[in-house]
Design an enzyme around this catalytic site. Structure first.
Site, PDB file in Angstrom:
ATOM      1  N   ASP A   1       3.192  73.061  41.778  1.00 38.44           N
ATOM      2  CA  ASP A   1       4.687  72.913  42.449  1.00 38.44           C
ATOM      3  C   ASP A   1       5.348  73.976  42.155  1.00 38.44           C
ATOM      4  OD1 ASP A   1       3.265  70.056  42.860  1.00 38.44           O
ATOM      5  OD2 ASP A   1       4.971  69.520  41.742  1.00 38.44           O
TER       6      ASP A   1
ATOM      7  N   TYR B   1       1.323  72.269  71.686  1.00 36.68           N
ATOM      8  CA  TYR B   1       1.182  71.465  69.967  1.00 36.68           C
ATOM      9  C   TYR B   1       2.176  72.358  69.177  1.00 36.68           C
ATOM     10  CZ  TYR B   1      -2.874  68.425  71.233  1.00 36.68           C
ATOM     11  OH  TYR B   1      -4.109  67.811  71.782  1.00 36.68           O
TER      12      TYR B   1
ATOM     13  N   TYR C   1      -4.249  67.983  48.486  1.00 39.11           N
ATOM     14  CA  TYR C   1      -5.007  67.626  47.780  1.00 39.11           C
ATOM     15  C   TYR C   1      -5.925  68.982  48.371  1.00 39.11           C
ATOM     16  CZ  TYR C   1      -2.168  63.593  46.341  1.00 39.11           C
ATOM     17  OH  TYR C   1      -1.817  62.152  45.992  1.00 39.11           O
ATOM     18  N   GLU C   2      -5.929  69.209  49.023  1.00 44.65           N
ATOM     19  CA  GLU C   2      -6.903  70.182  48.928  1.00 44.65           C
ATOM     20  C   GLU C   2      -7.287  71.754  48.593  1.00 44.65           C
ATOM     21  OE1 GLU C   2      -4.431  68.537  51.179  1.00 44.65           O
ATOM     22  OE2 GLU C   2      -5.790  67.976  52.953  1.00 44.65           O
ATOM     23  N   GLY C   3      -6.054  71.896  47.978  1.00 40.86           N
ATOM     24  CA  GLY C   3      -5.735  73.048  47.017  1.00 40.86           C
ATOM     25  C   GLY C   3      -5.613  73.277  45.811  1.00 40.86           C
ATOM     26  N   ARG C   4      -5.926  71.821  45.749  1.00 40.14           N
ATOM     27  CA  ARG C   4      -5.275  71.247  43.694  1.00 40.14           C
ATOM     28  C   ARG C   4      -7.006  71.839  43.036  1.00 40.14           C
ATOM     29  NH1 ARG C   4      -1.734  66.567  42.624  1.00 40.14           N
ATOM     30  NH2 ARG C   4      -3.668  65.686  42.605  1.00 40.14           N
TER      31      ARG C   4
ATOM     32  N   ARG D   1       6.746  68.005  45.267  1.00 41.91           N
ATOM     33  CA  ARG D   1       7.160  67.073  44.660  1.00 41.91           C
ATOM     34  C   ARG D   1       8.279  67.005  44.953  1.00 41.91           C
ATOM     35  NH1 ARG D   1       5.388  63.678  41.021  1.00 41.91           N
ATOM     36  NH2 ARG D   1       3.791  64.922  39.994  1.00 41.91           N
TER      37      ARG D   1
ATOM     38  N   ARG E   1      -2.705  60.937  34.192  1.00 41.08           N
ATOM     39  CA  ARG E   1      -0.972  60.864  33.967  1.00 41.08           C
ATOM     40  C   ARG E   1      -0.611  59.812  33.116  1.00 41.08           C
ATOM     41  NH1 ARG E   1       1.502  64.106  37.414  1.00 41.08           N
ATOM     42  NH2 ARG E   1       0.641  64.332  39.213  1.00 41.08           N
TER      43      ARG E   1
ATOM     44  N   GLU F   1       6.955  68.475  50.187  1.00 36.29           N
ATOM     45  CA  GLU F   1       7.175  66.940  50.714  1.00 36.29           C
ATOM     46  C   GLU F   1       8.152  66.133  49.732  1.00 36.29           C
ATOM     47  OE1 GLU F   1       3.507  65.732  48.112  1.00 36.29           O
ATOM     48  OE2 GLU F   1       4.156  66.821  46.445  1.00 36.29           O
TER      49      GLU F   1
ATOM     50  N   GLY G   1      -1.106  66.577  37.208  1.00 35.22           N
ATOM     51  CA  GLY G   1      -2.058  66.874  38.605  1.00 35.22           C
ATOM     52  C   GLY G   1      -3.110  68.026  38.587  1.00 35.22           C
TER      53      GLY G   1
ATOM     54  N   LYS H   1       1.527  74.154  33.905  1.00 27.10           N
ATOM     55  CA  LYS H   1       0.673  74.267  34.379  1.00 27.10           C
ATOM     56  C   LYS H   1       1.180  73.740  35.778  1.00 27.10           C
ATOM     57  CE  LYS H   1      -0.560  69.896  35.428  1.00 27.10           C
ATOM     58  NZ  LYS H   1      -0.251  69.120  35.493  1.00 27.10           N
ATOM     59  N   THR H   2       0.891  73.667  37.043  1.00 23.70           N
ATOM     60  CA  THR H   2       1.376  72.523  38.094  1.00 23.70           C
ATOM     61  C   THR H   2       1.139  73.800  39.177  1.00 23.70           C
ATOM     62  OG1 THR H   2       3.407  71.022  39.489  1.00 23.70           O
ATOM     63  CG2 THR H   2       3.593  73.329  37.525  1.00 23.70           C
TER      64      THR H   2
ATOM     65  N   ASP I   1       5.693  70.133  34.057  1.00 22.39           N
ATOM     66  CA  ASP I   1       7.578  69.930  32.753  1.00 22.39           C
ATOM     67  C   ASP I   1       7.119  68.732  32.193  1.00 22.39           C
ATOM     68  OD1 ASP I   1       7.063  68.590  35.439  1.00 22.39           O
ATOM     69  OD2 ASP I   1       9.488  69.358  35.680  1.00 22.39           O
ATOM     70  N   ASP I   2       6.758  67.563  33.061  1.00 21.73           N
ATOM     71  CA  ASP I   2       7.171  66.202  32.134  1.00 21.73           C
ATOM     72  C   ASP I   2       5.819  65.736  30.808  1.00 21.73           C
ATOM     73  OD1 ASP I   2       8.446  64.320  33.899  1.00 21.73           O
ATOM     74  OD2 ASP I   2       7.375  64.464  34.809  1.00 21.73           O
TER      75      ASP I   2
HETATM   76  P1  FBP Z   1       2.194  68.091  38.201  1.00 25.54           P
HETATM   77  O1  FBP Z   1       3.666  68.098  38.313  1.00 25.54           O
HETATM   78  O2  FBP Z   1       1.374  67.070  37.469  1.00 25.54           O
HETATM   79  O3  FBP Z   1       1.125  69.337  38.438  1.00 25.54           O
HETATM   80  O4  FBP Z   1       1.457  67.211  39.864  1.00 25.54           O
HETATM   81  C1  FBP Z   1       2.086  67.548  41.031  1.00 25.54           C
HETATM   82  C2  FBP Z   1       1.529  67.214  42.836  1.00 25.54           C
HETATM   83  O5  FBP Z   1       0.144  67.708  42.564  1.00 25.54           O
HETATM   84  C3  FBP Z   1       2.525  66.591  43.251  1.00 25.54           C
HETATM   85  O6  FBP Z   1       2.862  68.586  44.303  1.00 25.54           O
HETATM   86  C4  FBP Z   1       2.413  65.793  44.000  1.00 25.54           C
HETATM   87  O7  FBP Z   1       3.547  65.583  44.223  1.00 25.54           O
HETATM   88  C5  FBP Z   1       1.571  64.639  42.595  1.00 25.54           C
HETATM   89  O8  FBP Z   1       1.485  65.838  41.837  1.00 25.54           O
HETATM   90  C6  FBP Z   1       0.810  63.797  43.392  1.00 25.54           C
HETATM   91  O9  FBP Z   1       0.579  63.130  42.227  1.00 25.54           O
HETATM   92  P2  FBP Z   1      -1.127  62.070  42.356  1.00 25.54           P
HETATM   93  O10 FBP Z   1      -2.183  63.150  42.560  1.00 25.54           O
HETATM   94  O11 FBP Z   1      -1.152  61.760  40.973  1.00 25.54           O
HETATM   95  O12 FBP Z   1      -1.542  61.800  43.480  1.00 25.54           O
END
Ligand code: FBP
Length: 547
Positions: free
Chosen positions: A202, A240, A420-423, A249, A142, A308, A78, A199-200, A172-173
């Protein structure tokens, strides 16, 4: 490429480096031999060439002669803010060693290595991407690097390009795979070093030697800005309840950090739910009680942060997912079963207890639990709409309480999912500096001839001058875990520690935040301005490093 005014100004930003790296010449100080965090005998057996290596710390050194080297780089998994700065730090590092060194990027992740898709990263290209968000310089993917034939295909192109070191930027993976690849190339004396970078977004790739994974800082700041905006809207209209799911993750680091930054009414922490063995009904009751208490105080509004991966931490559902994982791993053609028959098929194959739980879940959520796993065997939690599941169930619980005369409020909801907004946000100063330093450190590990190491930069809550750069053997972070139905060596995921300072700081205040409306509105990331506004690290890191 058309650029915004901010991008133009930001391109000129010079990332800060640890003092030891500033001169470009380092001395490597070797520490004690290391051991893996668990399963030492097994990991040692699987990694005979890369197990037990010492920790490395760089200090300032004398300028020496270095031959020109060709280096390959891969972005894996990611996206996370700062990836481009790791690459620019690596580029500047190998050029400092020898101006004739060259950098090649493999396209769209590890798959690019296997499929021989690559491009040379020249200074013109690198300059376009300095301090920018995203992974688009070479793209990411991936593909899991795990088979010998993939390693051999990779070696072909590495040899063809005369690449003697490969840097894998991943979570990690991906770093687990980097370690396996390092061992494989070392065992066959292939002449290719492999170095990892943490990197991540998470935040779950961290340990004693890796303070944080890059991207966590920026992503949390982006989410916290938007949560703050929602809270201000919420406190303005007062009508609201906002259910906000946050990426991350498995681990709840992002939700916890955002809670520390914004002070919402509720924040679930998956690790606590697991430790307290809470059922789905316990979680729903916990939220509903806060909604009812606020309603009694005249506040029919609020915010709920949801990590999540929470669903996997509810013990009964985790057991169900574990059985589903095994079932789907054994029945690879599950997707071929007619869509309308899949639910019944699953129910007929599950154990009695798990079949009942599966049946009790809303159909949409149950279906999401059987969607394709990612290449590492993980449930794709980002596709499970937990925020809707929970708000629905809370609504039903409140309706029941209303009938019993225990609740007299209104419960209107809004749902959000931030991930996805922050990645790919433009990296904060912290991530810009940290990433550049990680990349530069990787080049120094290469110069030292190391393989199977992860680039490490520590003490990052201090001014950058005092940051400590070095390397950590990846085997040190490993243990054995069950993946896709088999025991595998993997880097241990760092979940939220319930006895850690960040969780304790949150737990000490959450009851007050639940009933009072004491929201914090952090505002957007600032790139230019006073250091206390622009350079401040996450609250998680500040609390962890303050110990
Ligand atoms: P990484 O562990 O590869 O950094 O990805 C993290 C992440 O952003 C998680 O927070 C999320 O669950 C997942 O990727 C979403 O995966 P994809 O981008 O394949 O939809």
């Amino acid at each position: 490429m058309t650029k915004s005014a901010l991008q133009i100004a930001r391109a000129a930003y010079k990332p800060k480096l640890p003092k030891a790296l500033k001169g470009g010449a380092v001395k490597a100080e070797m520490g004690q031999p290391t051991e893996s965090v668990a399963d030492q005998e097994m990991i040692k057996k699987l990694f005979p060439n890369t197990y037990g290596m010492p920790l490395i710390r760089f200090t300032e050194g004398q300028q020496g002669e270095h031959p020109a080297i060709n280096v390959g780089v891969i972005l894996s998994g990611g996206q996370a803010p700062g990836g481009h700065n790791v690459i620019s730090g690596l580029f500047d590092g190998i050029k400092t060693l020898n101006k004739n060194s060259r950098l090649f990027g493999f396209i769209l992740g590890p798959g690019g290595l296997v499929e021989h898709q690559y491009m040379e990263l020249t200074s013109e290209i690198i300059d376009e991407y300095r301090n920018t968000g995203g992974f688009d310089i070479i793209g990411s993917g991936r593909t899991k690097l795990e088979k010998e034939e993939q390693f051999e295909k990779g070696l072909e192109i590495l040899k063809e390009l005369n690449i003697s070191a490969l840097v894998i930027i991943g979570g990690d993976d991906s770093n687990t795979n980097a370690c396996v690849l390092a061992e494989y190339y070392a065992a066959k004396n292939a002449g290719v070093q492999v170095i990892g970078c943490p990197k991540t977004i998470d935040g779950d790739l961290k340990n004693e030697m890796i303070e944080t994974s890059f991207g966590f800082d920026t992503a949390c700041k982006v989410y916290s800005e938007v949560i703050g905006n929602i809270q201000r809207d919420c406190n303005s209209a007062r009508k609201y309840w906002h259910f906000i799911k946050l990426m991350g993750r498995s681990a709840s680091h992002i939700a916890l950090e955002c809670a520390l930054q914004t002070q919402p009414n509720v924040c679930l922490v998956s690790e606590e739910i697991e430790a307290k063995k809470m059922s789905l009904d316990d979680v729903v009751t916990y939220i509903a009680q806060i909604v009812a208490n606020r309603a009694a105080a005249g506040h029919n509004f609020g915010t709920v942060l949801i990590p999540e991966g929470v669903i996997e931490f509810i013990p009964a559902i985790r057991d169900l997912i574990a059985e589903l994982n095994e079932l789907l791993a054994k029945n690879k053609d599950f997707a071929m079963i007619k869509k309308s028959a899949q639910r019944e098929w699953i129910i007929s194959k599950l154990s009695e207890v798990n079949a009942r739980i599966y049946e009790s879940l809303p159909e949409g959520v149950a279906k999401q639990l059987t969607l394709d796993r990612d290449p590492h065997g993980n449930v794709q939690v980002s596709q499970i709409e937990t925020e809707k599941l929970l708000s629905d169930m809370v609504g039903k619980k409140l309706a029941g309480w209303k009938e019993e005369g225990k609740y007299v409020g209104k419960f209107a909801t809004q749902h959000h999912f931030f991930g996805y907004e922050g990645r790919c946000a433009a990296p904060s100063n912290y991530d810009a500096d940290y990433c550049y330093s990680l990349g530069f450190t990787a080049s120094m590990l290469i110069a030292e001839g190391k393989t199977g190491y992860m680039s490490s930069v520590r003490n990052t809550t201090a001014p950058a001058d005092e940051w400590i750069a070095g390397g950590v053997p990846i085997t040190m972070m490993m243990n054995m875990e069950r993946r896709n139905g088999e025991m595998k060596p993997v880097i241990q995921k760092a979940l939220v520690k319930l006895d850690g300072a960040p969780f304790k700081a949150f737990a000490a205040q959450r009851d007050r935040w639940a009933i009072e409306t004491d929201y914090v509105y952090p505002g957007p990331i600032q790139y230019f301005g006073p250091t206390e506004v622009c350079d401040r690290p996450t609250k998680t890191l500040q609390l962890e490093n303050a110990k």
